[in-house]
Scaffold this motif. Structure first.
Motif, PDB file in Angstrom:
ATOM      1  N   ASN A  50     -14.262 -10.067 -10.966  1.00  0.00           N
ATOM      2  CA  ASN A  50     -14.092  -8.980  -9.738  1.00  0.00           C
ATOM      3  C   ASN A  50     -15.068  -8.206 -10.962  1.00  0.00           C
TER       4      ASN A  50
ATOM      5  N   GLU B 258     -17.384  -4.563 -10.486  1.00  0.00           N
ATOM      6  CA  GLU B 258     -17.186  -3.307  -9.823  1.00  0.00           C
ATOM      7  C   GLU B 258     -18.092  -2.178 -10.835  1.00  0.00           C
ATOM      8  N   HIS B 259     -19.428  -1.982 -10.221  1.00  0.00           N
ATOM      9  CA  HIS B 259     -20.019  -1.150 -10.872  1.00  0.00           C
ATOM     10  C   HIS B 259     -20.402  -1.031 -11.962  1.00  0.00           C
TER      11      HIS B 259
ATOM     12  N   ASP C 262     -24.879  -0.675 -12.796  1.00  0.00           N
ATOM     13  CA  ASP C 262     -24.875  -0.703 -11.529  1.00  0.00           C
ATOM     14  C   ASP C 262     -24.162  -1.956 -11.738  1.00  0.00           C
TER      15      ASP C 262
ATOM     16  N   SER D 299     -22.195  -5.248  -9.543  1.00  0.00           N
ATOM     17  CA  SER D 299     -21.425  -5.643  -8.917  1.00  0.00           C
ATOM     18  C   SER D 299     -21.083  -7.637  -8.523  1.00  0.00           C
TER      19      SER D 299
ATOM     20  N   SER E  51     -18.812 -11.222  -7.412  1.00  0.00           N
ATOM     21  CA  SER E  51     -17.263 -11.654  -7.483  1.00  0.00           C
ATOM     22  C   SER E  51     -17.620 -13.051  -7.730  1.00  0.00           C
TER      23      SER E  51
ATOM     24  N   GLY F 135     -17.442   1.852 -14.609  1.00  0.00           N
ATOM     25  CA  GLY F 135     -17.159   0.945 -14.107  1.00  0.00           C
ATOM     26  C   GLY F 135     -15.718   0.156 -14.537  1.00  0.00           C
TER      27      GLY F 135
END
Lengths: 258, 287, 265
Positions: B5, B7-8, B23, B25, B27, B65
């Motif tokens: 994952n 994230e940001h 930024d 993101s 998965s 992040g």
């Protein structure tokens, strides 16, 4: 296989015994004649080294190394033979050049020493795989980083030589002269050396990253794929050689006292 | 369950004022084959380095992040420990040879020795890695004497012997000949079949389309899209991001031929063949 | 227009193994791609043509003169070669100086060299970066600096070694355009490459090397239609052609345009 290592595996006992034993031999070969202060000790050790090299099937490979240093040794003989400060008794003359007994004698002492040191190092270098030696050091707590630098030099320098020749080609292709007078060569220096430095910096950074992601800086205790290079006899060699060194020292002291 | 994952994720190289990663993101599931595409300097390599933890633990700079692999936050693990979770293969096979080993077999052991893997286990893992990469026959060769494709497969073997869950390959075939390239792709696909997650940067879109489950399209450090190759390459604005669709997709676009059930253009040779045959694209009349 | 004749060309680095085992062909006005597996002798051939190596037997004639009778410096005025790795040549602090180095070395007048350098930078799309340090550029842009540094020498023959490596879509398109422009200016353009789509899109003639021998030499399309040749040299067809083959077309095409118009007909 491009490497600047002089090692060749001839499958003899000399390849199998621990590198440390051979390092002890080098130390002994250098210190014993020095401690005893007699010329015959050096001669005996030269004979021992020659016998070992013969047994290790690498005596032939020693000759070019001796030939290279032979030139220097010859100069020593000439200069000392003619100009040593203690020269008194003429030995022989080559035209106007007169050689003296004392100088030649002094030079012979130097020659024996140098040949002895060279040949004992040959015993170590020609019969020991550099990586085996380093691995053994690392096992004894030596820094793996230092070990890596030492070993990789053997393989990476030949690779750099190749890069160097590509760079020379690239610049010659753009019309640059690389051969000829000194002035031409000096002018060619920057265009040749700058790319070498830049590309080795780039390659080194890439290689550093590649090593990093394979755990090079890991603080875990290292394990080894290869077994330690050693034989049953190594223990005795590593006791006997220091004992001999001490014995030589003792002998010298008793001579001195007597 | 998603195994990777992001994230940001934001990142800026030291001494620059542009965000190399802006930024991001996404998965990724375990065992997926992910292609990363985009023009040069779009952030592909930075993303790879961030997943491998080289950003921010080798390259410093401003970082924000998270990158999580299962429960591990990569930033918090030193690179030399993370290599048992994420493996990285670089572009130049040559610079990945350690230069400290005399044979392919010993070369593959390098990482395992550093990690303190016991000898018997080490031998088992090296043999398995050589078999997977089909390089057992070069076992005793001098590493620098291998061809580019063989050398790159040796590098991959050295990485997978460490049993990572994820392998990142940053343009692993750009310096290889067609045969070497194919060897590497087939080997990587085999690893993917073993349940290892693959993340691959590549400029050859035909290969990306052929091998990836999903494709991440980057531009100027931003994730533009993350979807199946069909969806990504069917985008009408693709060229705007400095990416050319596979020739099969371009042909599909020009002839307005789509795959029935998805409405996407074909991306692989097989798909192009299918849609063309449906259209009756057999031998056209030549003069 | 330059004429390059390769006559019974042999070369070996060591006595045991020949790398080039007797080649005969003539390079004409067509843009020419030389393809083959690594180790097939492509780079050695390029070095022979550039005079960096001398044939062990046979010869290469450039406009009638054997490369054996010319020094590397003399040849530099006639044959330019873009090496694969730009890091092997770049040493100036500014892009413009790097590009000027070759022209000045081969004795071009200052103003002329400057004009050629500016044109070359424009051709590779680096105008505006003249004062940048080449090592501040990414690898792909740095490769284009190396290309410009050879273009500026304005040689009759230009030889590229794997120009498309590390180039993205825009970079590849730019290279194809450069090849076309050079061709239209009457220059002899030769490339060594593994990129079959690049060959299909930009080169009229293709020569295949395998194991030190030339095993095919024809216009590009005909070469890629010879299945046995490709197999022997471990090469693939360009992607468009693969599709034609898969569809079982009697005729084959190289480009998307040709494919589309064939269908629409």
């Amino acid at each position: 296989m491009k490497t600047i290592s002089l090692y060749v595996d001839k499958g003899t006992m000399l390849n199998k015994i621990a590198p440390e034993s051979k390092i002890w031999y080098v130390i002994a070969a250098i210190t014993i004649p020095a401690l005893m202060g007699t010329r015959w000790a050096g001669i005996v050790l030269i004979a021992v080294s020659a016998a070992l090299l013969l047994y290790g099937k690498v005596l032939k490979r020693t000759l070019p190394l001796l030939a290279v240093s032979g030139f220097v040794l010859l100069t020593v003989l000439i200069i000392q033979g003619m100009f040593w400060w203690g020269n008194e008794t003429p030995l022989f003359a080559l035209g106007p050049a007169v050689f003296y007994r004392e100088g030649v004698n002094y030079a012979l002492g130097i020659l024996i020493n140098i040949i002895n040191i060279l040949m004992s190092f040959c015993v170590l270098i020609l019969t020991t795989k550099p990586s085996d030696m380093m691995e053994n050091f690392v096992r004894r707590g030596f820094s793996p980083r230092f070990g890596y630098v030492f070993i990789s030099v053997f393989q990476i320098i030949p690779q750099m030589t190749e890069t160097m020749s590509t760079i020379t080609d690239a610049q010659r292709s753009r019309g640059m002269e690389t051969e000829g007078s000194l002035a031409v060569r000096i002018k060619a220096f920057i265009p040749l050396i700058a790319p070498v430095i830049m590309s080795s910096l780039i390659n080194t950074k890439e290689r550093a990253l590649a090593l990093e992601v394979r755990g090079f800086n890991s603080r875990k205790k290292k394990t080894f794929l290869n077994d330690e290079v050693k034989t049953a006899g190594d223990r005795y060699i590593q006791i006997a050689l220091p004992v001999l060194i001490i014995a030589a020292a003792v002998w010298r002291v008793t001579q001195w006292l007597a | 369950m998603a195994s990777l994952n992001i994230e940001h994720l934001k990142y800026k190289y030291p001494g620059t004022d542009r965000l190399a990663l802006n930024d991001i993101s996404l998965s990724i599931e375990t065992g997926e084959f992910i292609g990363i595409i985009g023009r040069n300097e779009s952030g592909k390599s930075s993303l790879c380095q961030a997943i491998a933890g080289l950003i921010p633990n080798f390259y410093k700079g401003a970082y924000g992040g998270k990158v999580l692999i299962d429960d591990i936050e990569v930033k918090k693990v030193p690179v030399d420990e993370l290599c048992e979770t994420v493996g990285t293969v670089f572009q130049n096979p040559f610079n990945q040879v350690t230069g400290a080993k005399a044979t392919v077999y010993e070369e593959i052991a390098f990482g395992l020795e550093n990690m303190g893997v016991p000898k018997e286990e080490m031998i088992r893992r090296i043999d398995r890695a050589m078999e997977l990469l089909d390089i057992s026959k070069y076992r005793d060769r001098y590493p620098f004497d291998l061809s580019g494709g063989q050398m790159q497969r040796m590098a991959i073997a050295g990485v997978i012997a460490m049993h990572p869950q994820v392998i990142i390959l940053d343009e692993p075939t750009s310096q290889l000949d067609p045969q070497g390239r194919e060897e590497v792709f087939q080997a990587v696909q085999k690893l993917c079949g073993q349940g290892i997650t693959i993340i691959l940067v590549e400029h050859n879109m035909e290969k990306i389309a052929q091998y990836s489950n999903r494709v991440a399209l980057l531009d100027a450090g931003t994730l533009i899209d993350f979807d199946t190759p069909q969806k990504i390459f069917s985008r009408v604005d693709l060229e705007q991001y400095g990416v050319e669709a596979p020739v099969y997709t371009q042909i599909g676009k020009r002839l307005n031929l789509t795959i029935e059930d998805t409405g996407c253009y074909p991306v692989t040779l097989e798909e192009a063949k299918t849609v063309l045959l449906r259209k009756g694209g057999n031998d056209p009349v030549w003069l | 227009m330059a004429v390059i004749e390769i006559k019974d060309l042999h070369f070996s680095y060591t006595a045991e193994e020949e790398v080039i085992k007797g080649m005969n062909f003539t390079i004409d006005a067509r843009s020419t791609a030389i393809i083959g597996q690594n180790g097939a002798g492509k780079t050695t051939f390029a070095k022979l043509l550039k005079g960096l190596l001398k044939p062990t037997k046979g010869e290469i004639l450039l406009n009638g003169t054997s490369t054996k009778d010319m020094t590397v410096a003399m040849l530099a005025k006639q044959v330019g070669m873009v090496f694969q790795n730009p890091n092997d040549q770049i040493f100036k602090y500014q892009v413009l100086d790097e590009v000027l180095f070759g022209p000045l070395q081969i004795g071009m007048a200052k103003e002329n060299a400057r004009r050629k350098a500016e044109q070359a930078l424009e051709a590779v799309g680096l105008t505006g970066l003249e004062t940048t340090n080449p090592y501040d550029l990414g690898l792909s842009a740095r490769k284009l600096v190396a290309v410009a540094s050879i273009l500026a020498m304005d040689t009759e023959v230009i030889l590229f070694d794997e120009p498309t490596i590390a180039q993205d879509y825009a970079g590849k398109e730019r290279l194809k355009e450069i090849v076309r422009q050079l061709r239209n200016q009457g220059k002899t353009v030769i490339t060594i490459t593994h990129d079959m789509n690049f060959v299909a899109d930009a080169f009229e003639r293709t020569i295949v090397f395998a194991g030190g021998k030339m095993i095919a030499d024809d216009d590009t399309k005909s070469v890629f239609l010879q299945k046995d040749v490709l197999e022997k040299a471990y090469l693939e067809q360009p992607d468009v052609m693969k599709l034609c083959t898969e569809l079982g077309w009697r005729e084959s095409v190289l480009s998307i345009d040709e494919f589309v118009s064939a269908i629409q007909k």
